[in-house]
Design a protein around this motif. Structure first.
Motif, PDB file in Angstrom:
ATOM      1  N   TYR A 144      64.595  38.476  16.212  1.00  0.00           N
ATOM      2  CA  TYR A 144      65.852  38.767  15.518  1.00  0.00           C
ATOM      3  C   TYR A 144      65.771  40.203  15.013  1.00  0.00           C
ATOM      4  N   VAL A 145      66.705  41.058  15.433  1.00  0.00           N
ATOM      5  CA  VAL A 145      66.598  42.493  15.107  1.00  0.00           C
ATOM      6  C   VAL A 145      67.869  43.038  14.478  1.00  0.00           C
ATOM      7  N   ASP A 146      67.777  44.314  13.984  1.00  0.00           N
ATOM      8  CA  ASP A 146      68.962  45.025  13.494  1.00  0.00           C
ATOM      9  C   ASP A 146      69.801  45.420  14.704  1.00  0.00           C
ATOM     10  N   THR A 147      71.102  45.300  14.571  1.00  0.00           N
ATOM     11  CA  THR A 147      72.013  45.721  15.638  1.00  0.00           C
ATOM     12  C   THR A 147      71.797  47.205  15.951  1.00  0.00           C
ATOM     13  N   ALA A 202      70.632  40.194  17.962  1.00  0.00           N
ATOM     14  CA  ALA A 202      71.227  40.574  16.668  1.00  0.00           C
ATOM     15  C   ALA A 202      72.443  39.691  16.414  1.00  0.00           C
ATOM     16  N   LEU A 203      72.786  39.526  15.125  1.00  0.00           N
ATOM     17  CA  LEU A 203      73.980  38.752  14.747  1.00  0.00           C
ATOM     18  C   LEU A 203      74.912  39.644  13.936  1.00  0.00           C
ATOM     19  N   HIS A 204      76.155  39.720  14.355  1.00  0.00           N
ATOM     20  CA  HIS A 204      77.129  40.686  13.819  1.00  0.00           C
ATOM     21  C   HIS A 204      78.390  39.960  13.359  1.00  0.00           C
ATOM     22  N   LEU A 205      78.917  40.387  12.208  1.00  0.00           N
ATOM     23  CA  LEU A 205      80.217  39.859  11.778  1.00  0.00           C
ATOM     24  C   LEU A 205      81.311  40.705  12.428  1.00  0.00           C
ATOM     25  N   ASP A 206      82.132  40.089  13.238  1.00  0.00           N
ATOM     26  CA  ASP A 206      83.196  40.779  13.975  1.00  0.00           C
ATOM     27  C   ASP A 206      84.491  40.752  13.160  1.00  0.00           C
ATOM     28  N   HIS A 207      85.190  41.886  13.113  1.00  0.00           N
ATOM     29  CA  HIS A 207      86.474  41.982  12.418  1.00  0.00           C
ATOM     30  C   HIS A 207      86.417  41.441  10.991  1.00  0.00           C
ATOM     31  N   GLY A 208      85.396  41.899  10.247  1.00  0.00           N
ATOM     32  CA  GLY A 208      85.377  41.547   8.826  1.00  0.00           C
ATOM     33  C   GLY A 208      86.562  42.236   8.163  1.00  0.00           C
ATOM     34  N   LYS A 209      87.412  41.451   7.496  1.00  0.00           N
ATOM     35  CA  LYS A 209      88.580  42.053   6.832  1.00  0.00           C
ATOM     36  C   LYS A 209      88.505  41.821   5.330  1.00  0.00           C
ATOM     37  N   SER A 210      87.924  40.686   4.954  1.00  0.00           N
ATOM     38  CA  SER A 210      87.878  40.389   3.522  1.00  0.00           C
ATOM     39  C   SER A 210      86.497  40.714   2.962  1.00  0.00           C
ATOM     40  N   PHE A 211      86.499  41.291   1.799  1.00  0.00           N
ATOM     41  CA  PHE A 211      85.271  41.641   1.078  1.00  0.00           C
ATOM     42  C   PHE A 211      84.369  40.410   0.979  1.00  0.00           C
ATOM     43  N   GLU A 212      84.972  39.243   0.703  1.00  0.00           N
ATOM     44  CA  GLU A 212      84.188  38.010   0.497  1.00  0.00           C
ATOM     45  C   GLU A 212      83.442  37.614   1.785  1.00  0.00           C
ATOM     46  N   SER A 253      72.719  40.771  10.921  1.00  0.00           N
ATOM     47  CA  SER A 253      72.109  42.067  11.254  1.00  0.00           C
ATOM     48  C   SER A 253      73.078  43.205  10.930  1.00  0.00           C
ATOM     49  N   SER A 254      74.388  42.955  11.133  1.00  0.00           N
ATOM     50  CA  SER A 254      75.378  44.020  10.917  1.00  0.00           C
ATOM     51  C   SER A 254      76.729  43.379  10.629  1.00  0.00           C
ATOM     52  N   VAL A 255      77.616  44.182  10.067  1.00  0.00           N
ATOM     53  CA  VAL A 255      78.973  43.698   9.757  1.00  0.00           C
ATOM     54  C   VAL A 255      79.989  44.741  10.206  1.00  0.00           C
ATOM     55  N   MET A 256      81.152  44.265  10.630  1.00  0.00           N
ATOM     56  CA  MET A 256      82.282  45.171  10.889  1.00  0.00           C
ATOM     57  C   MET A 256      83.220  45.076   9.699  1.00  0.00           C
ATOM     58  N   ALA A 266      71.506  46.708   1.430  1.00  0.00           N
ATOM     59  CA  ALA A 266      70.851  45.464   1.858  1.00  0.00           C
ATOM     60  C   ALA A 266      70.207  45.625   3.242  1.00  0.00           C
ATOM     61  N   GLY A 267      70.178  46.845   3.773  1.00  0.00           N
ATOM     62  CA  GLY A 267      69.554  47.085   5.090  1.00  0.00           C
ATOM     63  C   GLY A 267      70.366  46.557   6.253  1.00  0.00           C
ATOM     64  N   VAL A 268      71.676  46.464   6.068  1.00  0.00           N
ATOM     65  CA  VAL A 268      72.583  45.942   7.106  1.00  0.00           C
ATOM     66  C   VAL A 268      73.441  47.085   7.642  1.00  0.00           C
ATOM     67  N   SER A 269      73.583  47.181   8.977  1.00  0.00           N
ATOM     68  CA  SER A 269      74.377  48.284   9.542  1.00  0.00           C
ATOM     69  C   SER A 269      75.857  47.900   9.625  1.00  0.00           C
ATOM     70  N   VAL A 270      76.696  48.948   9.765  1.00  0.00           N
ATOM     71  CA  VAL A 270      78.151  48.762   9.627  1.00  0.00           C
ATOM     72  C   VAL A 270      78.924  49.363  10.798  1.00  0.00           C
TER      73      VAL A 270
END
Ligand SMILES: O=C(COP(=O)(O)O)N(O)CCCCOP(=O)(O)O
Ligand SMILES: [Ca+2]
Ligand code: NA
Ligand SMILES: [Zn+2]
Length: 311
Positions: free
Chosen positions: A2-5, A84-94, A105-108, A133-137
């Motif tokens: 499991y790695v960073d994106t 890697a595991l990425h949040l796609d189309h993050g729109k809400s802060f929550e 691993s990363s968030v959009m 938090a060491g997460v890429s964007v």
């Protein structure tokens, strides 16, 4: 593992290839993506939308995020390819904070429907929290036509490369998704498929970071035909042909978001199998063709994008 994106995409950027970012909503698709990655010795980026988080958590997106991290890590720990595991189309802060807390691993942060300054402000805030938090964007500039979560963009708003330069410098975002003419779903172009290569080249030259192509499914005719032969109605479906994806990678695209192609391949196999096997009700059997076709569409994509052999 499991790695960073970022590790995956910086290597892709350095060596000029594309990596498929593949959406999941359940275990089946995760299984097939890992099998395809191992078969092709390709890195894989698994991504989930906010809707997928909610679906996996049976309505509770925080639980869904945690379940996805545990599922993906369970598979990633068993294989030699980077996952890697990425949040796609993050729109809400929550949702974005839930993904960070769960261990994505990363968030959009997709704030592209806001005016430029507002998008920059929101993205800057998310970058600060995620990097702590060491997460890429990943962020987005411009708009893709079609349904995109809540925001329904009427038509394409193409990226402005000069804005992209300022945006990346000011926000410190790790990857950028420039809108260059694609759209989400199976009906991407009214006329001939076409994307703006010149804008991709300029954005790459000005930002020098890994770039993301959204709405990149090819809507593979072979699987559309099989699905339609067995009762589906996908009339008018049209995607991004492989040659266009290859040119986009040459121009600087490194992450290639793919969801619709997995959905079509799976449902084509499911329909075909169920029609041919009216007596079957064992899920280890009736997903057989769905599994085969979905793995095929992924392994073909790895060959097209050049991620094959790069794990
Ligand atoms: O850019 C892409 C892929 O686009 P494409 O595969 O449709 O071409 N994506 O970002 C995937 C979009 C997933 C949408 O998820 P929900 O239905 O859960 O909201
Ligand atoms: Ca957007
Ligand atoms: Na994304
Ligand atoms: Zn997208």
């Amino acid at each position: 593992p499991y790695v960073d994106t970022k590790v995956i995409l910086e290597n892709a950027d350095k060596h000029g290839y594309g990596v498929p970012a593949l959406n999941i909503n359940n275990l089946e698709f995760l299984h097939y993506i890992i099998e395809a990655g191992v078969k092709k010795n390709s890195p894989v980026i698994i991504e989930t939308s906010q809707g997928a988080m909610k679906y996996a958590g049976n309505g509770d997106f925080r639980k869904g995020a945690e379940i996805f991290v545990k599922m993906v890590k369970a598979f990633a720990d068993e294989v030699d390819i980077p996952v890697a595991l990425h949040l796609d189309h993050g729109k809400s802060f929550e949702h974005i904070v839930a993904a960070i807390k769960a261990g994505y691993s990363s968030v959009m942060i997709d704030a592209s429907e806001h005016p430029f300054e507002e998008n920059m402000k929101i993205t800057k805030e998310i970058v600060k929290i995620a990097h702590a938090a060491g997460v890429s964007v990943e962020a987005e500039l411009g708009q893709l036509a079609g349904i995109e979560d809540e925001a329904v963009a009427a038509e394409n708003v193409l990226v402005d490369p000069d804005e992209a330069k300022k945006f990346v410098e000011e926000t410190g975002v790790d990857f950028l998704a420039p809108a260059v003419g694609t759209s989400h779903g199976a009906f991407k172009f009214k006329g001939a498929a076409k994307i703006d290569y010149d804008r991709i080249k300029k954005v790459k030259e000005y930002t020098k970071i890994p770039l993301v192509l959204h709405g990149a499914s090819s809507v593979v005719p072979e699987f559309v035909e099989i699905a339609e032969k067995h009762g589906a109605d996908f009339g008018g479906a049209k995607g991004v042909p492989s040659e266009i994806l290859q040119e986009a990678v040459k121009c600087g695209i490194n992450k290639v978001n793919t969801d619709t192609d997995l959905r079509i391949a799976f449902v084509a196999g499911l329909r075909e199998f169920l029609n041919a096997n009216p007596k079957e009700f064992d899920p280890r059997k009736y997903f057989k063709l769905a599994r085969e076709y979905t793995i095929k569409v992924i392994t073909d994509r790895m060959d097209v994008l050049g991620s094959t052999g790069k794990a």
